[in-house]
Design an enzyme around this catalytic site. Structure first.
Site, PDB file in Angstrom:
ATOM      1  N   GLY A 112      34.713  38.774  49.731  1.00  0.00           N
ATOM      2  CA  GLY A 112      34.869  37.614  50.610  1.00  0.00           C
ATOM      3  C   GLY A 112      34.088  37.667  51.904  1.00  0.00           C
TER       4      GLY A 112
ATOM      5  N   PRO B 100      26.887  44.769  42.947  1.00  0.00           N
ATOM      6  CG  PRO B 100      28.166  46.293  41.702  1.00  0.00           C
ATOM      7  CD  PRO B 100      27.850  45.866  43.107  1.00  0.00           C
TER       8      PRO B 100
ATOM      9  CB  CYS C 137      34.659  45.125  35.618  1.00  0.00           C
ATOM     10  SG  CYS C 137      34.449  43.685  34.565  1.00  0.00           S
TER      11      CYS C 137
ATOM     12  CG  HIS D 115      36.718  43.466  45.009  1.00  0.00           C
ATOM     13  ND1 HIS D 115      36.434  42.819  43.838  1.00  0.00           N
ATOM     14  CD2 HIS D 115      37.047  42.495  45.892  1.00  0.00           C
ATOM     15  CE1 HIS D 115      36.593  41.515  44.001  1.00  0.00           C
ATOM     16  NE2 HIS D 115      36.966  41.292  45.236  1.00  0.00           N
TER      17      HIS D 115
END
Ligand SMILES: Cc1cc2nc3c(=O)[nH]c(=O)nc-3n(C[C@H](O)[C@H](O)[C@H](O)COP(=O)(O)O)c2cc1C
Length: 319
Positions: A206, A10, A93, A164
């Site tokens: 990454g 996203p 986030c 993440h």
């Protein structure tokens, strides 16, 4: 085959419904995610249009940002009624705006609240609820921090976590820096999978190409790719054959371009902004000898505001 083998991350301002349509022309199997939609904008803001998507996009998940269990469950229900295949909760986030709203990455410090949110969301819908999070927050650098978070949230019964593979730093780093500066620790994500063989663990952060993806897939259930696939969407063109082992007819760049132009012309008549749709084309020519010229031409067409009459000027530059 696990449908999360290759996911596209996203990304606000990027993975809108047009980009997702475009990516679906390139791969039939990649799993798509919307930009984050905050529950506040739905409950208080009259922004339901954010849920719009094209029927061609499946499989596609909506990502929600929020921390009020009732609001999240209400929005999950709306997403299910719209026809989404999954609802993903953003716990990654780090932006200041999101922190002020008490959601995103700072929720990693409140695993019990996340569990409560996820429970309410799961009760409201029959589609899967998933979580996208970081390894940790600020100085919580130990594997045990991630382990504790997952252990508390997994009790709710949810199975899929997108990780993440770097920490989120809540103060002092911009969202952009937060995607580059905290070090990647893929080994934590691999270990999480080893410790939880029953969970569906998707690694993110990454990942640059398909070869790297194939390597990660030895250790985890899926990969999620963000910036690399936006900058070079055609890198996804081998995913169906190489990773999902399906026999789909692979389109070349010219076919993809032609189909996307047809789509833009239809959507333009429905009132969607031409530049916003065109910008997703910038990466299509990545690696080609005409790449720079192609991007320039896309830009010129944006400025002219007329794709229909300039279609051939784009087509002649793609090979
Ligand atoms: C422009 C931009 C916008 C992003 N917006 C979101 C978002 O709405 N929700 C989210 O969970 N992550 C968001 N991210 C983070 C990505 O989903 C992903 O976790 C991050 O870019 C790392 O993956 P990558 O290295 O493959 O890009 C965004 C990233 C970028 C570059």
């Amino acid at each position: 085959m696990n449908k999360h083998r290759v996911c596209v991350a996203p990304m606000m301002q990027y993975t809108d419904l047009h980009d997702r349509f475009f990516l679906r022309l390139i791969s039939k199997n990649i799993f798509l995610y919307t930009e984050m939609i905050s529950t506040g904008s739905i409950i208080f803001g009259n922004c339901l249009y954010q849920f719009d998507f094209n029927k061609e996009e499946h499989p596609v998940a909506v990502q929600l940002g929020g921390s009020n269990p009732n609001h999240l469950s209400e929005c999950s229900k709306i997403a299910e009624d719209y026809g989404y295949d999954e609802v993903n909760l953003n716990v990654g986030c780090p932006s200041e705006r999101v922190q002020k709203g008490k959601f995103g990455a700072c929720l990693m410090l409140e695993p019990n609240l996340v569990a409560e949110c996820v429970t309410k969301m799961s009760q409201a819908v029959s589609i899967p609820i998933t979580v996208k999070c970081r390894l940790g927050i600020d100085n919580n650098n130990e594997y045990e921090f991630l382990e504790n978070f997952i252990n508390i949230v997994k009790v709710t019964g949810i199975k899929t976590f997108v990780i993440h593979a770097r920490n989120g730093i809540l103060k002092g780093l911009s969202p952009r820096q937060n995607r580059n500066i905290p070090p990647l620790k893929y080994d934590y994500v691999y270990r999480l999978k080893r410790d939880n063989p029953d969970l569906n663990i998707i690694i993110n952060g990454g990942i640059k190409n398909l070869d790297e993806s194939i390597n990660h897939l030895k250790y985890v259930d899926g990969v999620m790719i963000g910036r690399a696939s936006y900058d070079n969407p055609f890198m996804l063109s081998n995913v169906d054959e190489v990773i999902y082992k399906t026999q789909t007819v692979k389109k070349d760049k010219l076919e993809i371009l032609n189909e996307y132009i047809d789509y833009i012309l239809v959507m333009e008549k429905k009132g969607y902004d031409l530049s916003r749709m065109l910008k997703h084309l910038f990466g299509l020519s990545k690696g080609d000898k005409n790449a720079k010229l192609f991007r320039k031409r896309v830009h010129e067409i944006m400025l002219a505001g007329n794709l229909k009459d300039n279609r051939n000027k784009l087509i002649e530059l793609i090979n």
